[in-house]
Design an enzyme around this catalytic site. Sequence first.
Site, PDB file in Angstrom:
ATOM      1  N   PHE A  98       0.849  -1.185   0.000  1.00 17.33           N
ATOM      2  CA  PHE A  98       0.000   0.000   0.000  1.00 17.33           C
ATOM      3  C   PHE A  98       0.885   1.236   0.000  1.00 17.33           C
ATOM      4  O   PHE A  98       2.036   1.192   0.444  1.00 17.33           O
ATOM      5  CB  PHE A  98      -0.920   0.002   1.234  1.00 17.33           C
ATOM      6  CG  PHE A  98      -2.380   0.074   0.890  1.00 17.33           C
ATOM      7  CD1 PHE A  98      -3.052  -1.030   0.388  1.00 17.33           C
ATOM      8  CD2 PHE A  98      -3.093   1.249   1.051  1.00 17.33           C
ATOM      9  CE1 PHE A  98      -4.394  -0.974   0.059  1.00 17.33           C
ATOM     10  CE2 PHE A  98      -4.442   1.319   0.731  1.00 17.33           C
ATOM     11  CZ  PHE A  98      -5.096   0.204   0.231  1.00 17.33           C
ATOM     12  N   ASP A 200     -21.137  16.508  11.112  1.00  9.59           N
ATOM     13  CA  ASP A 200     -22.031  16.726  12.259  1.00  9.59           C
ATOM     14  C   ASP A 200     -21.273  16.728  13.586  1.00  9.59           C
ATOM     15  O   ASP A 200     -21.379  17.653  14.386  1.00  9.59           O
ATOM     16  CB  ASP A 200     -23.114  15.625  12.319  1.00  9.59           C
ATOM     17  CG  ASP A 200     -23.780  15.366  10.984  1.00  9.59           C
ATOM     18  OD1 ASP A 200     -23.398  15.985   9.989  1.00  9.59           O
ATOM     19  OD2 ASP A 200     -24.699  14.532  10.950  1.00  9.59           O
ATOM     20  N   GLN A 219      -7.263  15.296   2.865  1.00 11.39           N
ATOM     21  CA  GLN A 219      -6.605  14.435   1.884  1.00 11.39           C
ATOM     22  C   GLN A 219      -7.424  14.313   0.606  1.00 11.39           C
ATOM     23  O   GLN A 219      -8.628  14.046   0.672  1.00 11.39           O
ATOM     24  CB  GLN A 219      -6.391  13.043   2.473  1.00 11.39           C
ATOM     25  CG  GLN A 219      -5.719  12.085   1.497  1.00 11.39           C
ATOM     26  CD  GLN A 219      -5.314  10.795   2.162  1.00 11.39           C
ATOM     27  OE1 GLN A 219      -6.081   9.840   2.199  1.00 11.39           O
ATOM     28  NE2 GLN A 219      -4.107  10.768   2.706  1.00 11.39           N
ATOM     29  N   HIS A 221      -7.589  12.004  -2.445  1.00 11.30           N
ATOM     30  CA  HIS A 221      -7.139  10.694  -2.911  1.00 11.30           C
ATOM     31  C   HIS A 221      -6.886  10.768  -4.410  1.00 11.30           C
ATOM     32  O   HIS A 221      -7.703  11.300  -5.158  1.00 11.30           O
ATOM     33  CB  HIS A 221      -8.213   9.647  -2.601  1.00 11.30           C
ATOM     34  CG  HIS A 221      -7.744   8.233  -2.699  1.00 11.30           C
ATOM     35  ND1 HIS A 221      -7.348   7.666  -3.887  1.00 11.30           N
ATOM     36  CD2 HIS A 221      -7.601   7.266  -1.757  1.00 11.30           C
ATOM     37  CE1 HIS A 221      -6.993   6.409  -3.665  1.00 11.30           C
ATOM     38  NE2 HIS A 221      -7.132   6.146  -2.384  1.00 11.30           N
ATOM     39  N   LEU A 231     -14.524   6.290  -5.213  1.00 12.08           N
ATOM     40  CA  LEU A 231     -13.144   5.879  -5.012  1.00 12.08           C
ATOM     41  C   LEU A 231     -12.760   4.627  -5.794  1.00 12.08           C
ATOM     42  O   LEU A 231     -13.490   3.636  -5.798  1.00 12.08           O
ATOM     43  CB  LEU A 231     -12.909   5.616  -3.519  1.00 12.08           C
ATOM     44  CG  LEU A 231     -11.442   5.461  -3.123  1.00 12.08           C
ATOM     45  CD1 LEU A 231     -10.703   6.768  -3.322  1.00 12.08           C
ATOM     46  CD2 LEU A 231     -11.334   5.014  -1.674  1.00 12.08           C
ATOM     47  N   GLU A 234      -6.753   2.350  -3.386  1.00  9.74           N
ATOM     48  CA  GLU A 234      -5.319   2.187  -3.542  1.00  9.74           C
ATOM     49  C   GLU A 234      -4.935   0.717  -3.712  1.00  9.74           C
ATOM     50  O   GLU A 234      -3.850   0.397  -4.203  1.00  9.74           O
ATOM     51  CB  GLU A 234      -4.614   2.768  -2.321  1.00  9.74           C
ATOM     52  CG  GLU A 234      -3.192   3.182  -2.533  1.00  9.74           C
ATOM     53  CD  GLU A 234      -2.762   4.140  -1.446  1.00  9.74           C
ATOM     54  OE1 GLU A 234      -1.949   3.736  -0.606  1.00  9.74           O
ATOM     55  OE2 GLU A 234      -3.250   5.288  -1.440  1.00  9.74           O
ATOM     56  N   ARG A 265      -0.441   9.515  -0.749  1.00  9.58           N
ATOM     57  CA  ARG A 265      -1.536  10.053  -1.565  1.00  9.58           C
ATOM     58  C   ARG A 265      -1.361  11.525  -1.915  1.00  9.58           C
ATOM     59  O   ARG A 265      -1.700  11.944  -3.014  1.00  9.58           O
ATOM     60  CB  ARG A 265      -2.860   9.826  -0.823  1.00  9.58           C
ATOM     61  CG  ARG A 265      -3.218   8.357  -0.774  1.00  9.58           C
ATOM     62  CD  ARG A 265      -4.392   8.096   0.142  1.00  9.58           C
ATOM     63  NE  ARG A 265      -4.719   6.673   0.127  1.00  9.58           N
ATOM     64  CZ  ARG A 265      -5.649   6.122   0.913  1.00  9.58           C
ATOM     65  NH1 ARG A 265      -6.321   6.874   1.759  1.00  9.58           N
ATOM     66  NH2 ARG A 265      -5.889   4.829   0.845  1.00  9.58           N
ATOM     67  N   HIS A 331     -11.230  13.124   0.039  1.00 10.25           N
ATOM     68  CA  HIS A 331     -11.332  11.785   0.612  1.00 10.25           C
ATOM     69  C   HIS A 331     -11.373  11.731   2.128  1.00 10.25           C
ATOM     70  O   HIS A 331     -12.210  11.032   2.696  1.00 10.25           O
ATOM     71  CB  HIS A 331     -10.157  10.949   0.095  1.00 10.25           C
ATOM     72  CG  HIS A 331     -10.182   9.514   0.531  1.00 10.25           C
ATOM     73  ND1 HIS A 331     -11.233   8.666   0.252  1.00 10.25           N
ATOM     74  CD2 HIS A 331      -9.282   8.770   1.226  1.00 10.25           C
ATOM     75  CE1 HIS A 331     -10.983   7.469   0.755  1.00 10.25           C
ATOM     76  NE2 HIS A 331      -9.807   7.506   1.358  1.00 10.25           N
ATOM     77  N   GLU A 362     -12.296   9.421  12.091  1.00 10.42           N
ATOM     78  CA  GLU A 362     -12.066  10.584  11.238  1.00 10.42           C
ATOM     79  C   GLU A 362     -12.531  11.884  11.869  1.00 10.42           C
ATOM     80  O   GLU A 362     -11.997  12.944  11.548  1.00 10.42           O
ATOM     81  CB  GLU A 362     -12.751  10.387   9.874  1.00 10.42           C
ATOM     82  CG  GLU A 362     -12.299  11.393   8.837  1.00 10.42           C
ATOM     83  CD  GLU A 362     -12.884  11.149   7.455  1.00 10.42           C
ATOM     84  OE1 GLU A 362     -12.665  11.988   6.564  1.00 10.42           O
ATOM     85  OE2 GLU A 362     -13.566  10.121   7.254  1.00 10.42           O
ATOM     86  N   ARG A 373      -2.624  11.312   5.679  1.00 12.99           N
ATOM     87  CA  ARG A 373      -2.828   9.945   6.185  1.00 12.99           C
ATOM     88  C   ARG A 373      -2.330   8.923   5.177  1.00 12.99           C
ATOM     89  O   ARG A 373      -2.605   9.043   3.980  1.00 12.99           O
ATOM     90  CB  ARG A 373      -4.315   9.696   6.469  1.00 12.99           C
ATOM     91  CG  ARG A 373      -4.595   8.260   6.896  1.00 12.99           C
ATOM     92  CD  ARG A 373      -6.046   8.055   7.227  1.00 12.99           C
ATOM     93  NE  ARG A 373      -6.946   8.128   6.087  1.00 12.99           N
ATOM     94  CZ  ARG A 373      -7.093   7.177   5.163  1.00 12.99           C
ATOM     95  NH1 ARG A 373      -6.352   6.085   5.187  1.00 12.99           N
ATOM     96  NH2 ARG A 373      -7.979   7.336   4.189  1.00 12.99           N
ATOM     97  N   SER A 378      -6.506   4.588   8.318  1.00 13.03           N
ATOM     98  CA  SER A 378      -7.826   5.013   8.819  1.00 13.03           C
ATOM     99  C   SER A 378      -8.486   3.871   9.583  1.00 13.03           C
ATOM    100  O   SER A 378      -9.056   4.066  10.662  1.00 13.03           O
ATOM    101  CB  SER A 378      -8.723   5.475   7.681  1.00 13.03           C
ATOM    102  OG  SER A 378      -8.920   4.444   6.739  1.00 13.03           O
ATOM    103  N   LEU A 379      -8.418   2.659   9.034  1.00 13.36           N
ATOM    104  CA  LEU A 379      -9.033   1.517   9.722  1.00 13.36           C
ATOM    105  C   LEU A 379      -8.253   1.141  10.980  1.00 13.36           C
ATOM    106  O   LEU A 379      -8.847   0.737  11.983  1.00 13.36           O
ATOM    107  CB  LEU A 379      -9.151   0.317   8.770  1.00 13.36           C
ATOM    108  CG  LEU A 379     -10.112   0.502   7.585  1.00 13.36           C
ATOM    109  CD1 LEU A 379     -10.166  -0.756   6.726  1.00 13.36           C
ATOM    110  CD2 LEU A 379     -11.518   0.873   8.050  1.00 13.36           C
TER     111      LEU A 379
END
Length: 558
Positions: A98, A200, A219, A221, A231, A234, A265, A331, A362, A373, A378-379
């Site tokens: 990645f 929100d 970011q 992407h 998307l 990647e 990215r 993104h 996020e 990032r 993110s995960l």
Amino acid sequence: MAALQSSKLGNVAVLSKLYPARSHTGAAQGGIGAALGNMEEDHWEWHMFDTVKGGDYLVDQDAAEVMCREAVDTVIELEHMGLPFSRTPEGKIAQRRFGGHTKNYGAAPVMRSCYAADRTGHMILQTLYQQGIKNEVQFYNEYLVIDLLVNGDGQCCGVVALNLLDSEIHTFHAKAVFFATGGFGRIFKVTSNALALTGDGVIVAARRGIPLEDMEFFQFHPTGIYRLGILISEAARGEGGILLNNDGERFMERYAPTLKDLAPRDVVSRCMFQEIREGRGIGGKDYVHLDLRHLGRKVLDEKIPDITDFMRVYQGLEPERDLIPTHPTAHYAMGGIPTNFDAEVILDDKDTPMPGFYAAGECACVSIHGANRLGTNSLVDIVVFGRRGGKKMAEFMRENDLPALPPNPDGAARDLVDRLLHGTGTESVGAIRAEMQQVMFDEAFVVRNGAGLRKCADTIRGLKERYARAGIQDHSRTFNTDLMEAIELGFMLDCAELVAAGALAREESRGGHYREDFPTRDDVNWLKHTLAYLEPEGVRMASKPVTITRFEPKERVY
């Protein structure tokens, strides 16, 4: 993850604007980064270095160490919960390359992304939702949170939410509150974000006096479907896809000779922008090609089946034989609600926590993404800090009594809903939203400059004035999407104002924030986090230092 951890010690409810399994984590395709070393040698220290360098040294390194150390155990815990990872022939969790992930501190790309085909986020979401039900977490689905309750002692004591089914307002009185509300990519015209990502959570917090950290860093992407922004993960480049300009040249070899198409990215997006601006976009237009033709049917259908389906459905193209038009898409928000690495929300530059308030994912800024990032982080972010924060929240619930509510707790929320539902406003919500998205796309996208950002800020202020006179056409109470979208627009306008203010203030280029008028990184003046306070007269800017432990800032070269 947070609800699951805290449910072991307390009575926990999840409020969700959507049915939980439709949340945006389900759109994350490529994988979750963890230095398991299943495919080749890997170490959490290498992952930490890549995270810090990828974030252009704006990353808080103590938080990055926590995330990269705990990623391994957290991924294994997800596997034990039943997450169906793709497998190696030996039965281990499969990993792929990645962008920005390397071995031996930048020597070469490494296989670190743990994946479930190209449906990794979907599998995480489904697994955790099922675990929540199993552990008796209560779900309040299709509730839009519109206010955070803070009592006179400065303690968070609940939220106010709108039930989208009947437009009734409900006060939820709680010992502790945890926000995991996602980002705000819908402030841009072209975005990979779902319609629900309207900022929100971050704005509900900001309206209660909490500063937002590093909001200028968004970011873009590199590979969104041309014009739609949907998307192309990647993972497509992780499996060997390459980017081509109008001359058929693999142009990333010129810009990033080591990592090429798997550079971070922000780097790839700027290179694409440069190619297009210098006339090497396809046919002189504003896109380049993604080439997957050499991967073959087996890889396309087994490793990235959703991605290839998107191309067939949305573009009418067959990736086995066609080149794919692609360009950058908004993104991911690197900035958000400031927290420490136990997910406690921070109130100021002294790292003072607000009692009973937590955030992760996020909507939060730990900061482990810094100025940019890395893919898969993110995960990792959501499950590691959801896990840590959930455990910390459980301890807080055990040690504290139910705090007092402020007087008239739902007053502000009722005023907002009544103004929109029963008012006579004449300004169009849709028109204001379209103008906001266009000016953010034109002036605050991949490449920015001072004049454009001032125009953007002025336009947003004018749109906020018009929003005060906005009206809706549907005045019924049953699943009133007009009302929901009008409330969401208020959140988005505040987000847009904060992004523009932060971008105008930061007079340097770093990570996802690129200023044509200040094209270099300036560590002397800008190696710091910005804090933006949303106040009635506008945005007030402050700052706090970056935590540096192991890796001194250096020039980023890939």
